[in-house]
Every structure is written in C-alpha cells, then in structure tokens.
Motif scaffolding. Structure first.
Motif, PDB file in Angstrom:
ATOM      1  N   PRO A 161      16.962 -11.705  24.671  1.00 38.68           N
ATOM      2  CA  PRO A 161      17.224 -10.924  25.903  1.00 38.68           C
ATOM      3  C   PRO A 161      17.767  -9.477  25.314  1.00 38.68           C
ATOM      4  CG  PRO A 161      18.845 -12.792  25.733  1.00 38.68           C
ATOM      5  CD  PRO A 161      17.670 -13.065  24.722  1.00 38.68           C
ATOM      6  N   ILE A 162      17.637  -8.782  25.939  1.00 43.14           N
ATOM      7  CA  ILE A 162      17.982  -7.289  25.806  1.00 43.14           C
ATOM      8  C   ILE A 162      19.367  -7.002  26.271  1.00 43.14           C
ATOM      9  CG2 ILE A 162      17.629  -4.893  25.723  1.00 43.14           C
ATOM     10  CD1 ILE A 162      14.572  -5.359  25.595  1.00 43.14           C
ATOM     11  N   PRO A 163      20.408  -6.673  25.755  1.00 44.16           N
ATOM     12  CA  PRO A 163      21.705  -6.514  26.239  1.00 44.16           C
ATOM     13  C   PRO A 163      21.648  -5.418  27.558  1.00 44.16           C
ATOM     14  CG  PRO A 163      21.911  -6.576  23.850  1.00 44.16           C
ATOM     15  CD  PRO A 163      20.335  -6.673  24.161  1.00 44.16           C
ATOM     16  N   HIS A 164      22.387  -5.516  28.596  1.00 43.31           N
ATOM     17  CA  HIS A 164      22.295  -4.360  29.388  1.00 43.31           C
ATOM     18  C   HIS A 164      22.844  -3.008  28.881  1.00 43.31           C
ATOM     19  CE1 HIS A 164      22.858  -2.545  33.314  1.00 43.31           C
ATOM     20  NE2 HIS A 164      24.045  -2.075  32.990  1.00 43.31           N
ATOM     21  N   TRP A 165      23.839  -2.848  27.976  1.00 42.61           N
ATOM     22  CA  TRP A 165      24.252  -1.796  27.640  1.00 42.61           C
ATOM     23  C   TRP A 165      23.089  -1.031  26.737  1.00 42.61           C
ATOM     24  CZ3 TRP A 165      23.971  -0.988  22.165  1.00 42.61           C
ATOM     25  CH2 TRP A 165      23.826  -1.923  21.406  1.00 42.61           C
ATOM     26  N   PHE A 166      22.363  -1.746  26.138  1.00 40.41           N
ATOM     27  CA  PHE A 166      21.232  -1.270  25.400  1.00 40.41           C
ATOM     28  C   PHE A 166      20.065  -0.541  26.419  1.00 40.41           C
ATOM     29  CE2 PHE A 166      17.329  -1.578  22.869  1.00 40.41           C
ATOM     30  CZ  PHE A 166      17.608  -0.863  21.594  1.00 40.41           C
ATOM     31  N   LYS A 167      19.893  -1.369  27.333  1.00 40.47           N
ATOM     32  CA  LYS A 167      18.685  -0.813  28.404  1.00 40.47           C
ATOM     33  C   LYS A 167      19.432   0.589  28.925  1.00 40.47           C
ATOM     34  CE  LYS A 167      17.034  -5.235  29.762  1.00 40.47           C
ATOM     35  NZ  LYS A 167      16.644  -6.156  30.735  1.00 40.47           N
ATOM     36  N   VAL A 168      20.466   0.418  29.167  1.00 44.48           N
ATOM     37  CA  VAL A 168      21.306   1.741  29.656  1.00 44.48           C
ATOM     38  C   VAL A 168      20.918   2.922  28.602  1.00 44.48           C
ATOM     39  CG1 VAL A 168      23.572   2.981  30.310  1.00 44.48           C
ATOM     40  CG2 VAL A 168      22.773   0.525  31.310  1.00 44.48           C
ATOM     41  N   TRP A 169      21.412   2.769  27.316  1.00 40.22           N
ATOM     42  CA  TRP A 169      21.441   3.415  26.149  1.00 40.22           C
ATOM     43  C   TRP A 169      19.911   4.162  26.018  1.00 40.22           C
ATOM     44  CZ3 TRP A 169      18.607   3.394  21.664  1.00 40.22           C
ATOM     45  CH2 TRP A 169      19.077   4.269  20.733  1.00 40.22           C
ATOM     46  N   LEU A 170      18.760   3.121  26.228  1.00 35.56           N
ATOM     47  CA  LEU A 170      17.605   3.562  26.382  1.00 35.56           C
ATOM     48  C   LEU A 170      16.955   4.777  27.275  1.00 35.56           C
ATOM     49  CD1 LEU A 170      15.626   0.345  25.436  1.00 35.56           C
ATOM     50  CD2 LEU A 170      15.899   2.206  23.969  1.00 35.56           C
ATOM     51  N   THR A 171      17.715   4.568  28.460  1.00 39.09           N
ATOM     52  CA  THR A 171      17.524   5.807  29.416  1.00 39.09           C
ATOM     53  C   THR A 171      17.884   7.331  29.201  1.00 39.09           C
ATOM     54  OG1 THR A 171      19.755   5.438  30.629  1.00 39.09           O
ATOM     55  CG2 THR A 171      17.974   4.000  31.431  1.00 39.09           C
ATOM     56  N   PHE A 172      18.716   7.218  28.099  1.00 35.07           N
ATOM     57  CA  PHE A 172      18.916   8.421  27.365  1.00 35.07           C
ATOM     58  C   PHE A 172      18.048   9.062  26.623  1.00 35.07           C
ATOM     59  CE2 PHE A 172      23.190   6.908  29.054  1.00 35.07           C
ATOM     60  CZ  PHE A 172      23.545   7.813  29.946  1.00 35.07           C
ATOM     61  N   VAL A 173      17.138   8.151  26.019  1.00 35.05           N
ATOM     62  CA  VAL A 173      16.358   8.748  24.776  1.00 35.05           C
ATOM     63  C   VAL A 173      15.241   9.539  25.064  1.00 35.05           C
ATOM     64  CG1 VAL A 173      14.585   7.928  23.304  1.00 35.05           C
ATOM     65  CG2 VAL A 173      16.528   6.679  23.504  1.00 35.05           C
ATOM     66  N   PRO A 174      14.589   9.569  26.547  1.00 30.28           N
ATOM     67  CA  PRO A 174      13.620  10.504  26.852  1.00 30.28           C
ATOM     68  C   PRO A 174      14.095  11.836  27.017  1.00 30.28           C
ATOM     69  CG  PRO A 174      13.167   8.370  28.047  1.00 30.28           C
ATOM     70  CD  PRO A 174      14.197   8.238  27.351  1.00 30.28           C
ATOM     71  N   PRO A 175      15.231  11.966  27.769  1.00 30.74           N
ATOM     72  CA  PRO A 175      15.886  13.385  27.763  1.00 30.74           C
ATOM     73  C   PRO A 175      16.284  13.964  26.592  1.00 30.74           C
ATOM     74  CG  PRO A 175      16.732  11.885  29.465  1.00 30.74           C
ATOM     75  CD  PRO A 175      16.063  11.024  28.682  1.00 30.74           C
ATOM     76  N   ALA A 176      16.740  13.010  25.728  1.00 31.83           N
ATOM     77  CA  ALA A 176      17.261  13.612  24.582  1.00 31.83           C
ATOM     78  C   ALA A 176      16.068  14.092  23.561  1.00 31.83           C
ATOM     79  CB  ALA A 176      18.044  12.626  23.558  1.00 31.83           C
ATOM     80  N   ILE A 177      14.902  13.378  23.803  1.00 30.08           N
ATOM     81  CA  ILE A 177      13.724  13.884  22.789  1.00 30.08           C
ATOM     82  C   ILE A 177      13.464  15.230  23.332  1.00 30.08           C
ATOM     83  CG2 ILE A 177      11.532  13.159  22.201  1.00 30.08           C
ATOM     84  CD1 ILE A 177      12.308  10.384  21.968  1.00 30.08           C
ATOM     85  N   PHE A 178      13.082  15.248  24.857  1.00 33.31           N
ATOM     86  CA  PHE A 178      12.776  16.306  25.323  1.00 33.31           C
ATOM     87  C   PHE A 178      13.675  17.605  25.037  1.00 33.31           C
ATOM     88  CE2 PHE A 178      12.772  19.356  29.112  1.00 33.31           C
ATOM     89  CZ  PHE A 178      11.334  19.607  29.041  1.00 33.31           C
ATOM     90  N   GLY A 179      15.072  17.352  25.020  1.00 34.23           N
ATOM     91  CA  GLY A 179      16.113  18.421  24.615  1.00 34.23           C
ATOM     92  C   GLY A 179      15.625  18.704  23.162  1.00 34.23           C
TER      93      GLY A 179
END
Length: 69
Positions: free
Chosen positions: A32-50
């Motif tokens: 199972p993927i931990p909740h904190w990791f799922k939350v962290w993954l939500t920041f990846v697309p904006p960071a790459i775009f920026g």
C-alpha cells in the motif's frame, strides 16, 4: 533493411519503453502507498511545470514571441 529487422527493432523499442513502466507498478501493487506519499505526489506536476516554464519567463535578453515572427 529487411522487414523482419524493422519489426524486431520496433518490438525491442516497445519493450524498452514498456518494461520500465510496468515493473515498478508490479512491485508497488503488492504494497500500500502511504497517504503522505500520495499527498507529496500532488506537488510533482506543478513543480515540473514551474521548472519548465519559469526560466523562460524570467530570462533576459531573448527575443519575445512577437519578435521572432
């Protein structure tokens, strides 16, 4: 080049692109993927775009889109 050679190259290229994506998913599926990791993954697309867009916005000395045309 023969048709067999071309088909083999296409098959090898497809496997080269497919396997690196499938193998990690097959390994992660069992755990199972931990909740904190799922939350962290939500920041990846904006960071790459920026990282891709902002350097071009603030770069000095380059021609704008209107000047290139």
């Amino acid at each position: 080049m023969s048709q067999t050679y071309i088909l083999c190259v296409i098959l090898i290229m497809a496997l080269t692109g497919f396997l690196p994506r499938v193998i990690p998913m097959a390994i992660i599926r069992k755990h199972p993927i931990p909740h904190w990791f799922k939350v962290w993954l939500t920041f990846v697309p904006p960071a790459i775009f920026g990282a891709l867009v902002f350097p071009d916005i603030f770069q000095i000395g380059r021609a704008s889109c209107r000047e290139r045309v």
